[in-house]
Motif scaffolding. Structure first.
Motif, PDB file in Angstrom:
ATOM      1  N   GLN A  23     -10.888   8.012  -3.179  1.00 51.60           N
ATOM      2  CA  GLN A  23     -11.493   6.950  -2.267  1.00 51.60           C
ATOM      3  C   GLN A  23     -12.825   7.000  -2.071  1.00 51.60           C
ATOM      4  O   GLN A  23     -13.498   8.032  -1.884  1.00 51.60           O
ATOM      5  CB  GLN A  23     -10.726   7.201  -0.972  1.00 51.60           C
ATOM      6  CG  GLN A  23      -9.420   6.696  -0.645  1.00 51.60           C
ATOM      7  CD  GLN A  23      -8.779   6.880   0.868  1.00 51.60           C
ATOM      8  OE1 GLN A  23      -9.563   7.486   1.613  1.00 51.60           O
ATOM      9  NE2 GLN A  23      -7.542   6.451   1.089  1.00 51.60           N
ATOM     10  N   ILE A  75     -10.536  -2.111  -6.225  1.00 49.34           N
ATOM     11  CA  ILE A  75      -9.596  -1.727  -5.214  1.00 49.34           C
ATOM     12  C   ILE A  75      -8.227  -1.804  -5.439  1.00 49.34           C
ATOM     13  O   ILE A  75      -7.626  -2.116  -6.613  1.00 49.34           O
ATOM     14  CB  ILE A  75      -9.558  -3.112  -3.975  1.00 49.34           C
ATOM     15  CG1 ILE A  75      -9.369  -4.317  -4.700  1.00 49.34           C
ATOM     16  CG2 ILE A  75     -10.986  -3.205  -3.248  1.00 49.34           C
ATOM     17  CD1 ILE A  75      -9.247  -5.559  -3.829  1.00 49.34           C
ATOM     18  N   SER A  82      -0.633   2.141  -5.905  1.00 49.95           N
ATOM     19  CA  SER A  82      -1.584   2.730  -5.321  1.00 49.95           C
ATOM     20  C   SER A  82      -1.671   4.419  -5.125  1.00 49.95           C
ATOM     21  O   SER A  82      -2.731   5.217  -4.847  1.00 49.95           O
ATOM     22  CB  SER A  82      -1.996   2.243  -3.780  1.00 49.95           C
ATOM     23  OG  SER A  82      -0.900   2.385  -3.199  1.00 49.95           O
ATOM     24  N   LEU A 104      -8.306  -0.398   4.008  1.00 46.18           N
ATOM     25  CA  LEU A 104      -8.942  -0.595   2.810  1.00 46.18           C
ATOM     26  C   LEU A 104     -10.186   0.111   2.094  1.00 46.18           C
ATOM     27  O   LEU A 104     -11.045  -0.066   2.833  1.00 46.18           O
ATOM     28  CB  LEU A 104      -8.762  -1.930   2.608  1.00 46.18           C
ATOM     29  CG  LEU A 104      -9.000  -2.488   1.036  1.00 46.18           C
ATOM     30  CD1 LEU A 104      -7.935  -1.956   0.046  1.00 46.18           C
ATOM     31  CD2 LEU A 104      -9.214  -3.840   0.763  1.00 46.18           C
ATOM     32  N   TYR A 105      -9.843   0.816   1.000  1.00 51.08           N
ATOM     33  CA  TYR A 105     -10.817   1.345   0.518  1.00 51.08           C
ATOM     34  C   TYR A 105     -11.358   1.158  -0.932  1.00 51.08           C
ATOM     35  O   TYR A 105     -10.397   0.640  -1.652  1.00 51.08           O
ATOM     36  CB  TYR A 105     -10.847   3.007   0.645  1.00 51.08           C
ATOM     37  CG  TYR A 105     -10.914   3.858   1.818  1.00 51.08           C
ATOM     38  CD1 TYR A 105     -12.220   4.213   2.256  1.00 51.08           C
ATOM     39  CD2 TYR A 105      -9.841   3.733   2.405  1.00 51.08           C
ATOM     40  CE1 TYR A 105     -11.917   4.831   3.578  1.00 51.08           C
ATOM     41  CE2 TYR A 105      -9.683   4.105   3.847  1.00 51.08           C
ATOM     42  CZ  TYR A 105     -10.675   4.944   4.348  1.00 51.08           C
ATOM     43  OH  TYR A 105     -11.075   5.444   5.513  1.00 51.08           O
ATOM     44  N   TRP A 164      -4.902  -5.272   4.657  1.00 54.30           N
ATOM     45  CA  TRP A 164      -5.729  -4.398   5.459  1.00 54.30           C
ATOM     46  C   TRP A 164      -5.513  -4.810   6.864  1.00 54.30           C
ATOM     47  O   TRP A 164      -4.820  -5.617   7.426  1.00 54.30           O
ATOM     48  CB  TRP A 164      -7.310  -4.659   4.872  1.00 54.30           C
ATOM     49  CG  TRP A 164      -7.865  -6.095   5.360  1.00 54.30           C
ATOM     50  CD1 TRP A 164      -7.286  -7.202   5.562  1.00 54.30           C
ATOM     51  CD2 TRP A 164      -9.171  -6.478   5.320  1.00 54.30           C
ATOM     52  NE1 TRP A 164      -7.910  -8.505   5.631  1.00 54.30           N
ATOM     53  CE2 TRP A 164      -9.202  -8.156   5.570  1.00 54.30           C
ATOM     54  CE3 TRP A 164     -10.139  -5.877   5.172  1.00 54.30           C
ATOM     55  CZ2 TRP A 164     -10.345  -8.765   5.762  1.00 54.30           C
ATOM     56  CZ3 TRP A 164     -11.483  -6.559   5.475  1.00 54.30           C
ATOM     57  CH2 TRP A 164     -11.565  -7.896   5.658  1.00 54.30           C
ATOM     58  N   HIS A 197      -6.583  -7.750  -1.199  1.00 55.85           N
ATOM     59  CA  HIS A 197      -7.515  -7.180  -0.017  1.00 55.85           C
ATOM     60  C   HIS A 197      -7.298  -7.939   1.177  1.00 55.85           C
ATOM     61  O   HIS A 197      -7.791  -7.649   2.386  1.00 55.85           O
ATOM     62  CB  HIS A 197      -9.034  -7.694  -0.343  1.00 55.85           C
ATOM     63  CG  HIS A 197      -9.421  -8.787  -0.747  1.00 55.85           C
ATOM     64  ND1 HIS A 197      -9.065  -9.596  -1.698  1.00 55.85           N
ATOM     65  CD2 HIS A 197     -10.062  -9.846   0.316  1.00 55.85           C
ATOM     66  CE1 HIS A 197      -9.430 -10.811  -1.595  1.00 55.85           C
ATOM     67  NE2 HIS A 197     -10.216 -10.954  -0.295  1.00 55.85           N
ATOM     68  N   TYR A 227      -5.030  -2.413  -4.402  1.00 56.36           N
ATOM     69  CA  TYR A 227      -4.199  -3.829  -4.151  1.00 56.36           C
ATOM     70  C   TYR A 227      -4.848  -4.684  -3.543  1.00 56.36           C
ATOM     71  O   TYR A 227      -6.101  -4.806  -3.397  1.00 56.36           O
ATOM     72  CB  TYR A 227      -2.979  -3.325  -3.250  1.00 56.36           C
ATOM     73  CG  TYR A 227      -3.444  -2.488  -2.141  1.00 56.36           C
ATOM     74  CD1 TYR A 227      -3.841  -3.001  -0.962  1.00 56.36           C
ATOM     75  CD2 TYR A 227      -3.129  -0.961  -2.199  1.00 56.36           C
ATOM     76  CE1 TYR A 227      -4.214  -2.301  -0.032  1.00 56.36           C
ATOM     77  CE2 TYR A 227      -3.683  -0.060  -1.163  1.00 56.36           C
ATOM     78  CZ  TYR A 227      -4.081  -0.832   0.123  1.00 56.36           C
ATOM     79  OH  TYR A 227      -4.525   0.161   0.939  1.00 56.36           O
ATOM     80  N   TYR A 229      -1.016  -2.537   7.909  1.00 60.17           N
ATOM     81  CA  TYR A 229      -1.566  -2.267   6.818  1.00 60.17           C
ATOM     82  C   TYR A 229      -2.485  -1.015   6.973  1.00 60.17           C
ATOM     83  O   TYR A 229      -3.296  -0.924   8.269  1.00 60.17           O
ATOM     84  CB  TYR A 229      -2.195  -3.340   6.047  1.00 60.17           C
ATOM     85  CG  TYR A 229      -1.243  -4.159   5.538  1.00 60.17           C
ATOM     86  CD1 TYR A 229      -0.433  -3.852   4.574  1.00 60.17           C
ATOM     87  CD2 TYR A 229      -1.249  -5.469   5.904  1.00 60.17           C
ATOM     88  CE1 TYR A 229       0.639  -4.536   3.941  1.00 60.17           C
ATOM     89  CE2 TYR A 229      -0.466  -6.578   5.333  1.00 60.17           C
ATOM     90  CZ  TYR A 229       0.396  -5.956   4.299  1.00 60.17           C
ATOM     91  OH  TYR A 229       1.311  -6.942   3.658  1.00 60.17           O
ATOM     92  N   PRO A 289       0.829  -1.292   0.019  1.00 59.35           N
ATOM     93  CA  PRO A 289      -0.193  -0.070   0.016  1.00 59.35           C
ATOM     94  C   PRO A 289       0.687   1.213   0.015  1.00 59.35           C
ATOM     95  O   PRO A 289       0.290   2.313  -0.713  1.00 59.35           O
ATOM     96  CB  PRO A 289      -0.847   0.052   1.149  1.00 59.35           C
ATOM     97  CG  PRO A 289      -0.927  -1.584   1.559  1.00 59.35           C
ATOM     98  CD  PRO A 289       0.295  -2.189   1.232  1.00 59.35           C
ATOM     99  N   LYS A 295      -9.473  -5.254  -9.140  1.00 52.85           N
ATOM    100  CA  LYS A 295      -8.045  -4.993  -8.438  1.00 52.85           C
ATOM    101  C   LYS A 295      -7.274  -4.803  -9.436  1.00 52.85           C
ATOM    102  O   LYS A 295      -6.957  -5.015 -10.403  1.00 52.85           O
ATOM    103  CB  LYS A 295      -7.684  -6.365  -7.786  1.00 52.85           C
ATOM    104  CG  LYS A 295      -6.458  -6.407  -7.389  1.00 52.85           C
ATOM    105  CD  LYS A 295      -5.976  -7.693  -6.556  1.00 52.85           C
ATOM    106  CE  LYS A 295      -4.464  -7.783  -6.430  1.00 52.85           C
ATOM    107  NZ  LYS A 295      -4.097  -9.114  -6.063  1.00 52.85           N
TER     108      LYS A 295
END
Length: 484
Positions: A188, A159, A142, A180-181, A166, A163, A161, A177, A108, A137
């Motif tokens: 976002q 997303i 990112s 995650l959005y 997170w 999932h 990267y 991490y 991330p 994905k």
């Protein structure tokens, strides 16, 4: 007299029209009358044996079985590298990922990504007026500089990267991490906080893809659907949860198959079915140490993160009614590298200006089995380590440290088992015609084959380098990078 004059003028007009038509045809010799829509499904961590058309047990994938019956099933189709970011870079650019300065799975907070100077399939087809969309994905950087809207896509919802990157990652002591959005365009959107939120990955991506088809039905389009599942952690919506004999993994596969069916239904409803090439494949093999939450390599050796066939040989189905032969099985060697140049040729678009590694396979796609476009393939892993080379069905594996699943007790219920990264694999030669499981080292029996494959390896090291030999390639480019 008047009638004779009219006839002469009409004849002259028809002659000019015919000559002009021949001229235009000559200029567009390789361009179909109506360029096809392109739809690519790129599934995460799907193994060779994870579709019922490839032998899966405990659940069915009827929509993909139907797609295989109506199209061509490829049995010798290779992901360019056995890990997320690298594999996706190769698909979209037609380049070995190490040529682009990329490897592994970007985190991330990574300051690198796919260089915006590289040309993706989306940028290639936009030359021809295509609408371009990605739903799923990304995992090629990112930071905003690297997101899909900066890489040729008109629309992005998905997303950034994997999932599992997170706050609920099981090993937070080692990897902290951020939240995650979902990303909508460059912004976002809603958070993915838990497995209940993650259960909406497949249905939401499918809905966005269907909407894209409806909005762009009157123009050619490129639709890229890189589904995040069945990468762990696994989650299925209430419609599919508990429906398979295989547990949550089977539920997830049934929902992914439903997603394919929804896209195919929409193409048919909009009258686009006969002018759309649909490609279904995976980024790498199964993450085997996750046990009952992992897929099947279909009997090939090892899995994700290795240069053995279980890591890189993927299921692949292509369908285009009237163009791609129905019910065919093709055993020719191909790779995700070859999709970009094939799409370029089908759409009449120009290839990227920089060197690529893909080879077009249009004639083979259309059913000409006399064609053999790809003769060799390079197996790179880690930063830039040449771990194996292949020509036809001979594969030479070089001594290298690597991940090993065999002999390790796999995990259960979403927790991983051991998968040592430092096992030393010896140099070996395998004949994949007789030994697709890579069990019998015939190195000593075939010195002439070894010498031929060593020549391919030497050319690759000159071109792309080899960390195992501490060599830098002459034609490696820089990844994109953002400054602090």
């Amino acid at each position: 007299m008047m009638r004779s004059s009219v006839r002469r003028k009409l004849l002259l007009f028809l002659t000019i029209a015919l000559v002009f038509g021949v001229f235009l045809a000559a200029q567009q010799e390789n361009v179909p009358a109506k360029t096809p829509n392109i739809v690519i499904f790129f599934i995460d961590d799907l193994g060779y044996g994870d579709l019922s058309a490839y032998g899966a047990l405990g659940y069915k994938t009827p929509n993909l079985d139907k797609m295989a019956a109506e199209g061509t099933r490829f049995t010798n189709f290779m992901a360019a590298q056995a890990v997320c970011s690298a594999s996706r870079a190769a698909l979209l650019t037609g380049c070995y990922p190490n040529r682009l300065g990329l490897s592994g799975a970007l985190g991330p907070e990574s300051k690198i990504g796919l260089n915006p100077d590289e040309e993706t399939i989306a940028e290639v087809v936009k030359q021809k007026g295509y609408a371009t969309g990605i739903f799923g994905k990304w995992h090629l950087g990112s930071k905003e500089d690297f997101l899909p809207l900066q890489q040729g896509f008109d629309e992005y919802y998905g997303i950034p990267y994997s999932h599992d990157m997170w706050p609920l990652h099981p090993f937070q002591a080692r990897a902290k991490y951020p939240p995650l959005y979902w990303i909508n365009g460059n912004q976002q959107d809603q958070p993915i906080r838990d497995l209940e939120d993650a259960s909406q990955l497949t249905p939401r991506i499918t809905g966005k893809a269907v909407e894209f088809i409806r909005r762009n039905k009157n123009k050619p389009f490129f639709l890229y659907i890189p589904h995040p599942l069945p990468h762990v952690p696994l989650a299925a919506s209430s419609k599919f949860k508990g429906k398979s004999e295989r547990g949550i993994f089977g539920d997830v596969l049934m929902e992914l198959d439903w997603s394919v069916g929804e896209i195919m239904k929409e193409l048919n409803a909009q009258g686009l079915d006969n002018n759309t090439l649909v490609i279904f494949t995976s980024d790498n093999g199964p993450w085997l140490n996750y046990g009952d939450h992992a897929g099947s390599s279909g009997g090939f050796r090892e899995g994700k993160g290795t240069s053995f066939e279980g890591g890189q040989r993927e299921p692949c189905i292509m369908r285009w009614p009237g163009v791609v032969p129905a019910g065919r099985v093709c055993n020719k060697l191909l790779s995700t590298l070859d999709i970009l140049p094939t799409v370029a040729k089908l759409t009449g678009a120009k290839l990227p200006g920089k060197k690529i590694d893909g080879i077009p396979f249009v004639d083979l796609l259309r059913g000409d089995e006399s064609k053999n476009p790809r003769e060799s393939f390079l197996y790179y892993y880690r930063k830039n380590s040449l771990e194996a080379v292949r020509k036809h069905n001979w594969k030479l594996v070089f001594e290298h440290p690597g991940r090993m699943y065999e002999g390790q007790l796999p995990g259960k219920n979403g927790q991983p088992g051991a998968a040592p990264e430092d096992h030393l694999y010896p140099k070996a030669l395998y004949n994949l015609t007789r030994d697709p499981g890579e069990r019998y080292n015939v190195l000593e029996q075939n010195p002439e084959i070894v010498a031929e494959l060593e020549q391919i390896a030497e050319a690759a090291r000159e071109d792309l380098g080899d960390d195992l030999q501490k060599r830098t390639g002459k034609n490696v480019r820089e990844a994109g990078r953002v400054n602090d």
